[in-house]
Design an enzyme around this catalytic site. Structure first.
Site, PDB file in Angstrom:
ATOM      1  N   LYS A  85      31.388  42.910 -44.115  1.00  0.00           N
ATOM      2  CA  LYS A  85      30.319  41.956 -44.379  1.00  0.00           C
ATOM      3  C   LYS A  85      29.638  41.429 -43.128  1.00  0.00           C
ATOM      4  CE  LYS A  85      29.701  41.779 -47.991  1.00  0.00           C
ATOM      5  NZ  LYS A  85      29.134  42.942 -48.723  1.00  0.00           N
ATOM      6  N   ARG A 130      29.854  38.846 -36.834  1.00  0.00           N
ATOM      7  CA  ARG A 130      29.001  37.879 -37.520  1.00  0.00           C
ATOM      8  C   ARG A 130      29.640  36.503 -37.466  1.00  0.00           C
ATOM      9  NH1 ARG A 130      27.146  38.437 -43.876  1.00  0.00           N
ATOM     10  NH2 ARG A 130      25.507  36.870 -43.790  1.00  0.00           N
TER      11      ARG A 130
HETATM   12  N1  LIG Z   1      19.041  43.005 -41.267  1.00  0.00           N
HETATM   13  C1  LIG Z   1      20.052  42.195 -41.538  1.00  0.00           C
HETATM   14  N2  LIG Z   1      20.285  41.111 -40.766  1.00  0.00           N
HETATM   15  C2  LIG Z   1      21.316  40.304 -41.008  1.00  0.00           C
HETATM   16  N3  LIG Z   1      22.177  40.469 -42.048  1.00  0.00           N
HETATM   17  C3  LIG Z   1      21.986  41.523 -42.847  1.00  0.00           C
HETATM   18  C4  LIG Z   1      20.933  42.431 -42.628  1.00  0.00           C
HETATM   19  N4  LIG Z   1      21.007  43.372 -43.595  1.00  0.00           N
HETATM   20  C5  LIG Z   1      22.051  43.055 -44.370  1.00  0.00           C
HETATM   21  N5  LIG Z   1      22.638  41.938 -43.928  1.00  0.00           N
HETATM   22  C6  LIG Z   1      23.770  41.225 -44.533  1.00  0.00           C
HETATM   23  O1  LIG Z   1      25.042  41.807 -44.185  1.00  0.00           O
HETATM   24  C7  LIG Z   1      25.977  41.578 -45.258  1.00  0.00           C
HETATM   25  C8  LIG Z   1      26.598  42.875 -45.699  1.00  0.00           C
HETATM   26  O2  LIG Z   1      27.383  43.362 -44.648  1.00  0.00           O
HETATM   27  P1  LIG Z   1      28.018  44.819 -44.670  1.00  0.00           P
HETATM   28  O3  LIG Z   1      26.962  45.805 -44.935  1.00  0.00           O
HETATM   29  O4  LIG Z   1      28.798  44.964 -43.392  1.00  0.00           O
HETATM   30  O5  LIG Z   1      29.009  44.741 -45.901  1.00  0.00           O
HETATM   31  S1  LIG Z   1      30.154  45.774 -46.247  1.00  0.00           S
HETATM   32  O6  LIG Z   1      31.361  45.332 -45.552  1.00  0.00           O
HETATM   33  O7  LIG Z   1      29.743  47.111 -45.843  1.00  0.00           O
HETATM   34  O8  LIG Z   1      30.325  45.651 -47.707  1.00  0.00           O
HETATM   35  C9  LIG Z   1      25.177  40.914 -46.378  1.00  0.00           C
HETATM   36  O9  LIG Z   1      25.370  39.508 -46.218  1.00  0.00           O
HETATM   37  P2  LIG Z   1      25.232  38.437 -47.419  1.00  0.00           P
HETATM   38  O10 LIG Z   1      23.862  38.589 -47.978  1.00  0.00           O
HETATM   39  O11 LIG Z   1      25.451  37.119 -46.747  1.00  0.00           O
HETATM   40  O12 LIG Z   1      26.317  38.755 -48.407  1.00  0.00           O
HETATM   41  C10 LIG Z   1      23.741  41.326 -46.039  1.00  0.00           C
HETATM   42  O13 LIG Z   1      22.742  40.481 -46.568  1.00  0.00           O
END
Ligand SMILES: Nc1ncnc2c1ncn2[C@@H]1O[C@H](COP(=O)(O)OS(=O)(=O)O)[C@@H](OP(=O)(O)O)[C@H]1O
Length: 367
Positions: free
Chosen positions: A51, A155
């Site tokens: 995440k 994060r």
């Molecule tokens: N461009 C960008 N900038 C910042 N944050 C972003 C971005 N794209 C995706 N996200 C947020 O990242 C969260 C998902 O993380 P992961 O893809 O690592 O999740 S996973 O572990 O693979 O399931 C998920 O967080 P939350 O929305 O808080 O749940 C995504 O919204």
């Protein structure tokens, strides 16, 4: 906080423990080679706690013509191979060409990718692998001959935790309804879940310590849900990766907030990998945001962050409920695991910029 020079002997003793371990992970003859035809080994690994934004980062890198996020993955929708984690890989097996070919098979080029593109393995769960019975850092070293490059995606622990709770309904098992679907209006519940997690983290650590089995992976929510919120654990995992990786150059650091400027972060990574920089086609990254639904999610997230900061972080006097909670976990775990400071570790072993270090420091500041 202990100074760097005070901490150094401790790092050094871990370094020598790991070097002796590496001496029997002999480099594989195929390591670092691009296997001809359909298969190739990854050029680098993307690791980091769940995440943190790794899915978006993977899609972003995939835009670059020289980088191919690969098909043939075990968990296709997530784009994660998990190969080093689940394959039946004893350390001697790492020298067998068939094993490397099996890994390479996961890195099958995606349709339309250019011949000389590089593949990479985005498996965030590798990051905490050093706590499992098998040490993924050691395995990757064996596979990649120490030439493995690592990208670490981190994060803000509060945001990450919230995202993790929302994702995983299975936490109902531990917290009843409280563990599922926490929204903007659920701050009390959120806090309750965190408190329950704190108790579980501490009791699992104490249990593992008394069992004299520090490598045992915690079984409850703690593993993916709560432990990565915590500074000592991030640092502890990072230290293991860093020590194994020392000779290969610094770990490339990406913070979740960097992802809000996709063009910049893509080209920073391209420079680090030594591939040409990429000129964004108009609106391309906007499309990428839409495709992943990230922009919408980010908007929600910003709203949530605001509510949380109004509720928990607004007093300015350092009396914030969440920060207190985190700091409490950190202090007590620090006593159990040794106090490794994440900012110091990142400064020593990654290419973190001063701005990034400042952001990470902010995650844990003022109690
Ligand atoms: N461009 C960008 N900038 C910042 N944050 C972003 C971005 N794209 C995706 N996200 C947020 O990242 C969260 C998902 O993380 P992961 O893809 O690592 O999740 S996973 O572990 O693979 O399931 C998920 O967080 P939350 O929305 O808080 O749940 C995504 O919204």
């Amino acid at each position: 906080m202990p100074s760097l020079s005070q901490q150094r002997p401790r790092f050094d003793s871990f370094a020598s423990a790991f070097s002796s371990r590496l001496s029997y992970v002999r480099p594989s003859p195929l390591a670092n080679a691009v296997i001809e035809g359909e298969h190739r080994l990854p050029l680098f690994l993307v690791i980091g706690a769940q995440k943190s934004g790794t899915t978006f980062y993977r899609y972003l890198l995939h835009v670059h013509p020289k980088l191919d996020s690969a098909t043939g993955l075990r968990f296709k929708p997530l784009g994660e191979s998990h190969f080093l984690q689940f394959a039946d890989l004893s350390e001697p097996k790492l020298r067998e060409p068939a094993v490397l070919e099996a890994y390479a098979a996961h890195m099958k080029p995606s349709i339309g990718s250019v011949n000389d593109s590089y593949s990479f393995d985005t498996t965030p769960a590798y990051f905490d692998g050093a706590l499992r019975g098998v040490d993924i850092a050691t395995r990757s070293h064996g596979v990649m001959r120490g030439g493995m490059r690592l990208v670490l995606v981190l994060r803000d622990p509060v945001e990450r935790f919230h995202s993790n709770v929302n994702m995983d309904k299975s936490y109902e098992e531990y917290f009843g309804e409280k563990g599922s679907e926490l929204g903007v209006g659920d701050l009390d519940k959120f806090q309750e879940v965190m408190t329950a997690c704190e108790d579980k983290i501490i009791s699992e650590h104490e249990m593992n310590r008394t069992r004299k089995n520090p490598h045992k992976r915690p079984t409850v929510c703690a593993s993916s849900l709560a432990i990565p919120i915590e500074r000592s654990m991030y640092s502890r995992w990072l230290r293991r990766w860093a020590l194994l990786h020392e000779a290969a150059g610094p770990i490339h650091l990406v913070l979740n907030s960097d992802l809000k400027e996709p063009g910049k972060v893509l080209n920073r990574t391209a420079r680090w990998l030594g591939v040409p920089e990429y000129a964004e086609k108009e609106g391309e990254f906007d499309k990428l945001f839409k495709r992943k639904g990230s922009k919408v999610k980010l908007k929600e997230h910003e709203a949530l962050a605001k509510v949380r900061s109004d509720t928990f972080f607004s007093d300015g006097g350092g009396n914030s409920v969440l920060r207190k909670l985190y700091s409490n976990v950190d202090r007590r775990l620090g006593e159990l695991t040794g106090n490794y400071d994440l900012v110091t570790m990142l400064r020593m072993y990654s290419d973190a910029t001063e701005e990034q270090l400042e952001e990470v420091r902010g995650w844990y500041s003022t109690v």
